[in-house]
Design a protein around this motif. Structure first.
Motif, PDB file in Angstrom:
ATOM      1  N   LYS A 416       0.821  -1.200   0.000  1.00 38.66           N
ATOM      2  CA  LYS A 416       0.000   0.000   0.000  1.00 38.66           C
ATOM      3  C   LYS A 416       0.856   1.252   0.000  1.00 38.66           C
ATOM      4  O   LYS A 416       0.602   2.218  -0.734  1.00 38.66           O
ATOM      5  CB  LYS A 416      -0.924  -0.016   1.221  1.00 38.66           C
ATOM      6  CG  LYS A 416      -1.828   1.197   1.318  1.00 38.66           C
ATOM      7  CD  LYS A 416      -2.678   1.151   2.573  1.00 38.66           C
ATOM      8  CE  LYS A 416      -3.542   2.392   2.692  1.00 38.66           C
ATOM      9  NZ  LYS A 416      -4.339   2.381   3.943  1.00 38.66           N
ATOM     10  N   ALA A 419       2.368   1.758  -3.327  1.00 40.04           N
ATOM     11  CA  ALA A 419       1.377   2.310  -4.269  1.00 40.04           C
ATOM     12  C   ALA A 419       1.174   3.796  -4.029  1.00 40.04           C
ATOM     13  O   ALA A 419       1.076   4.593  -4.979  1.00 40.04           O
ATOM     14  CB  ALA A 419       0.062   1.554  -4.121  1.00 40.04           C
ATOM     15  N   GLU A 420       1.122   4.201  -2.745  1.00 40.04           N
ATOM     16  CA  GLU A 420       0.950   5.621  -2.437  1.00 40.04           C
ATOM     17  C   GLU A 420       2.166   6.433  -2.879  1.00 40.04           C
ATOM     18  O   GLU A 420       2.024   7.548  -3.407  1.00 40.04           O
ATOM     19  CB  GLU A 420       0.711   5.795  -0.939  1.00 40.04           C
ATOM     20  CG  GLU A 420      -0.627   5.249  -0.464  1.00 40.04           C
ATOM     21  CD  GLU A 420      -0.785   5.346   1.037  1.00 40.04           C
ATOM     22  OE1 GLU A 420       0.231   5.644   1.715  1.00 40.04           O
ATOM     23  OE2 GLU A 420      -1.906   5.112   1.537  1.00 40.04           O
ATOM     24  N   LYS A 422       4.220   5.642  -5.311  1.00 40.48           N
ATOM     25  CA  LYS A 422       4.191   5.701  -6.770  1.00 40.48           C
ATOM     26  C   LYS A 422       3.179   6.734  -7.251  1.00 40.48           C
ATOM     27  O   LYS A 422       3.426   7.484  -8.209  1.00 40.48           O
ATOM     28  CB  LYS A 422       3.854   4.325  -7.328  1.00 40.48           C
ATOM     29  CG  LYS A 422       3.914   4.237  -8.842  1.00 40.48           C
ATOM     30  CD  LYS A 422       3.641   2.824  -9.310  1.00 40.48           C
ATOM     31  CE  LYS A 422       3.717   2.741 -10.824  1.00 40.48           C
ATOM     32  NZ  LYS A 422       3.454   1.356 -11.310  1.00 40.48           N
ATOM     33  N   TYR A 423       2.043   6.769  -6.565  1.00 42.07           N
ATOM     34  CA  TYR A 423       1.023   7.750  -6.929  1.00 42.07           C
ATOM     35  C   TYR A 423       1.539   9.171  -6.712  1.00 42.07           C
ATOM     36  O   TYR A 423       1.317  10.073  -7.531  1.00 42.07           O
ATOM     37  CB  TYR A 423      -0.227   7.495  -6.100  1.00 42.07           C
ATOM     38  CG  TYR A 423      -1.338   8.490  -6.344  1.00 42.07           C
ATOM     39  CD1 TYR A 423      -2.069   8.473  -7.521  1.00 42.07           C
ATOM     40  CD2 TYR A 423      -1.642   9.454  -5.383  1.00 42.07           C
ATOM     41  CE1 TYR A 423      -3.092   9.376  -7.757  1.00 42.07           C
ATOM     42  CE2 TYR A 423      -2.660  10.364  -5.592  1.00 42.07           C
ATOM     43  CZ  TYR A 423      -3.382  10.332  -6.783  1.00 42.07           C
ATOM     44  OH  TYR A 423      -4.380  11.236  -7.010  1.00 42.07           O
ATOM     45  N   THR A 424       2.266   9.381  -5.605  1.00 40.56           N
ATOM     46  CA  THR A 424       2.823  10.718  -5.341  1.00 40.56           C
ATOM     47  C   THR A 424       3.838  11.104  -6.403  1.00 40.56           C
ATOM     48  O   THR A 424       3.892  12.260  -6.853  1.00 40.56           O
ATOM     49  CB  THR A 424       3.481  10.732  -3.947  1.00 40.56           C
ATOM     50  OG1 THR A 424       2.512  10.347  -2.967  1.00 40.56           O
ATOM     51  CG2 THR A 424       4.033  12.105  -3.616  1.00 40.56           C
ATOM     52  N   GLN A 426       3.866  10.097  -9.427  1.00 45.54           N
ATOM     53  CA  GLN A 426       3.133  10.406 -10.645  1.00 45.54           C
ATOM     54  C   GLN A 426       2.564  11.817 -10.610  1.00 45.54           C
ATOM     55  O   GLN A 426       2.487  12.512 -11.637  1.00 45.54           O
ATOM     56  CB  GLN A 426       2.013   9.393 -10.857  1.00 45.54           C
ATOM     57  CG  GLN A 426       2.491   8.010 -11.251  1.00 45.54           C
ATOM     58  CD  GLN A 426       1.376   7.015 -11.384  1.00 45.54           C
ATOM     59  OE1 GLN A 426       0.247   7.305 -11.004  1.00 45.54           O
ATOM     60  NE2 GLN A 426       1.691   5.844 -11.899  1.00 45.54           N
ATOM     61  N   LEU A 427       2.160  12.274  -9.415  1.00 46.22           N
ATOM     62  CA  LEU A 427       1.635  13.625  -9.309  1.00 46.22           C
ATOM     63  C   LEU A 427       2.699  14.679  -9.541  1.00 46.22           C
ATOM     64  O   LEU A 427       2.392  15.832  -9.868  1.00 46.22           O
ATOM     65  CB  LEU A 427       0.998  13.821  -7.927  1.00 46.22           C
ATOM     66  CG  LEU A 427      -0.292  13.031  -7.649  1.00 46.22           C
ATOM     67  CD1 LEU A 427      -0.772  13.300  -6.232  1.00 46.22           C
ATOM     68  CD2 LEU A 427      -1.374  13.388  -8.655  1.00 46.22           C
TER      69      LEU A 427
END
Length: 628
Positions: A416, A419-420, A422-424, A426-427
């Protein structure tokens, strides 16, 4: 000459034999009247401080196969020499009926002794004890009798295992006969521990304290898992919580505490089998869920399902109190238990790291059960360690499984967090790159949407409009014709003898015919025309044409269809089509127009097929009147 016939050599020999038989009978009678101890092993010497280390002997054991013999039958069996040494490490193994043990205890002190004789295991169904003092030659008297089915309050000594009391006068030797009953089929440990009352009481308190610690640990693990399930909503925690609670029930019942403290009246041996079946069932459900065998090891999962079915069978046998079947079922369950370790190692090899910890946990349990099985079968001597190893191993199994669950939760949390992260990241991508990705994704979604809409609108076999799309597009064209007052004609087309094509050449050829039919029509109509498959071999074509134009188009399509030639295994396949035409005359909807064309198609079929028929309301009325 001696006239007495009994005085001859022949008759003197007969007389001597007769006298010999009398002597043998006399000796037998004397032996029978002698105390049993004359032929017995030496008595066991006991004192005032017996701490349970001293055991009654295994040198004189008799197997009563039927389990119905009383004291008299046991004494007769002893005189006949049927009492023999037990040829194992202390267990009779899985046997039917009952076993009798004979031994003698001698008080070596100058004071009277009170002893508590304790059965060493928990699996016995009933016990009876008989004793007599050798010095006065008295007969045996019953000094103890207890059964699992009796109220616990009926026991002379309050203990979770069978215990009876023996009084020994100073210097006296008492001979004992003890019957161990195991119902239809069971395991018996004929040797018993010898205690003085205070030592047994102290040992019982220590044992109860240790088991209370284990039960408390099970309870805490169950509560923690329940809280984990409530907070995380993970089903694995709920299953573990139930599994841990079942461990309390099974060991409390098997070790005798349920009878002692909870079900003190009307207890039955089947409660142990029932508790065992519930625990096995919970363990298997948890194992399948934790190892995810249904998804990753489907073949091995079939064996686990068999184990589940066997656990349910054991549950039923316990409820119906079927002794032999319960023993067989639980034996099968224990033999298959090591399979879970193999499954866990397979999952570990597949990359599931927590599975190796689970394999260690289950291995501890399996080792404890194997030790118990070896002890029950008489290959390993019964002692304090192997008696308590199964519940202790089960406790450490649950602790290790909880550690495996913790590792699993840690891995999921790590995933998790990754994933967070990686999401950051990407932002933090530049705006231009992000817009480019969004645009690309938008185009992909738009293309996917168009493809999905196209698939939803078209017939998958022929690639033309399906029934739903035909009605939608046809209704739209019909409304437009009503407003603009331009002509419309609807053609219903049907392949002649299509069923015979399927029957004679197969459905694959039938599908080929439908595709060729659709292609022949689609290539000879305009984009504004609505063409669709409305069912089976029936097709509909909505034309923006006047009457003559529609007839010409229908004739052209009929000829085109008749020229189709399909390659088959035999001769080339040709087929024809019948066409029914209905012309728009301000009908309310497409259904009415379609019904008129369908009636005309029906007339074409009746008139011999391979033809075109226009709908005529007068003809339909005349036909309806003729049919009446």
């Amino acid at each position: 000459m001696n006239k007495n016939p009994s005085s001859g050599p022949r008759y003197r020999g007969i007389r001597d034999i007769f006298r010999g038989q009398i002597l043998i009978k006399y000796l037998a009678a004397v032996i029978f009247l002698l105390p049993l101890s004359v032929l017995a092993q030496l008595p066991i010497e006991v004192g005032a401080h017996e701490d349970g280390r001293k055991l009654t002997g295994l040198a004189e054991i008799w197997h009563d196969v039927d389990g119905t013999s009383d004291l008299g039958a046991a004494r007769e069996a002893y005189l006949r020499g049927k009492f023999q040494p037990l040829d194992s490490a202390g267990s009779t193994g899985l046997q039917p009926g009952a076993f009798w043990s004979r031994f003698a205890l001698k008080n070596t002190t100058d004071s009277p002794l009170t002893l508590h004789i304790e059965y060493v295991d928990h699996q016995l169904i009933g016990l009876e004890a008989f004793a007599r003092r050798l010095a006065d030659g008295a007969d045996f008297r019953r000094i103890g009798g207890m059964s699992l089915s009796d109220p616990f309050s009926a026991r002379e000594v309050s203990h979770n295992r069978f215990v009876f009391e023996l009084m020994l006068p100073p210097g006296a030797t008492n001979e004992l006969l003890v019957k161990f009953s195991s119902d239809e089929l069971g395991v018996v440990f004929p040797s018993m521990r010898i205690w003085d009352p205070k030592s047994l009481q102290a040992a019982s308190k220590l044992e109860a304290g240790v088991m209370a610690f284990l039960f408390g640990g099970y309870f805490l693990m169950s509560i923690f898992a329940l809280i984990g399930g409530i907070t995380s909503r993970g089903s694995i925690f709920y299953i573990y919580s139930i599994y841990s609670a079942s461990k309390i029930a099974v060991w409390c019942t098997i070790l005798g505490y349920t009878h002692q403290y909870l079900i003190t009246e009307h207890f039955h041996w089947s409660y142990m089998s029932f508790a065992g079946a519930v625990t096995i069932l919970c363990g298997l459900v948890f194992s399948r869920r934790f190892l995810q065998t249904r998804s990753y090891t489907p073949r091995l999962d079939y064996l686990l399902r068999f184990m589940l079915a066997n656990a349910v069978f054991l549950l039923v046998c316990a409820l119906l109190k079927l002794t032999a079947l319960s023993v067989i079922s639980i034996t099968i369950a224990l033999l298959l238990y090591p399979l879970i370790v193999i499954v866990a190692f397979v999952r570990w090899r597949q990359g599931y790291k927590e599975a190796v910890v689970f394999a260690l946990a289950w291995g501890l349990l399996v080792f404890g059960l194997v030790v118990q099985a070896m002890r029950d079968l008489g290959y390993v001597e019964h002692n304090f360690i192997n008696y308590y190893w199964p519940p202790v191993a089960s406790f450490f199994e649950m602790l290790t499984i909880m550690a495996a669950i913790g590792l699993m939760v840690r891995r999921l949390r790590s995933l998790k967090e990754q994933a967070e992260k990686k999401y950051t990241e990407q932002l933090e991508v530049s705006k231009a790159q992000l817009e480019q990705q969004v645009q690309l994704r938008t185009r992909e979604l738009k293309d996917a949407k168009e493809r999905a809409e196209q698939e939803a609108r078209t017939d998958p076999l022929t690639g033309i409009f399906n029934r739903r799309s035909f009605f939608a597009e046809g209704e739209h064209l019909l409304k437009l014709a009503q407003r603009k007052h331009f002509p419309l004609s609807l053609l219903m087309l049907d392949i002649d003898h299509f069923k015979s094509i399927n029957d004679e050449h197969g459905h694959a050829t039938g599908d080929l015919a439908l595709r060729a039919f659709s292609r022949a029509i689609a290539t000879h109509i305009r984009d504004i025309d609505v063409f669709g498959r409305i069912g089976g071999e029936e097709f509909a074509l909505l034309l923006s044409e006047k009457r003559q134009g529609a007839l010409d188009t229908a004739q052209r399509l009929r000829r085109e269809i008749a020229s189709i030639e399909l390659d088959t295994a035999g001769e080339p396949l040709r087929f024809t089509a019948s066409i029914g035409i209905a012309h728009f005359q301000q009908q309310a909807d497409i259904d009415e127009l379609l019904h008129m064309a369908d009636c005309a198609l029906y007339q074409a079929k009746r008139q011999g097929r391979d033809r075109i028929v226009e709908f005529s309301e007068a003809e339909q009325v005349a036909e309806a009147e003729a049919s009446e």
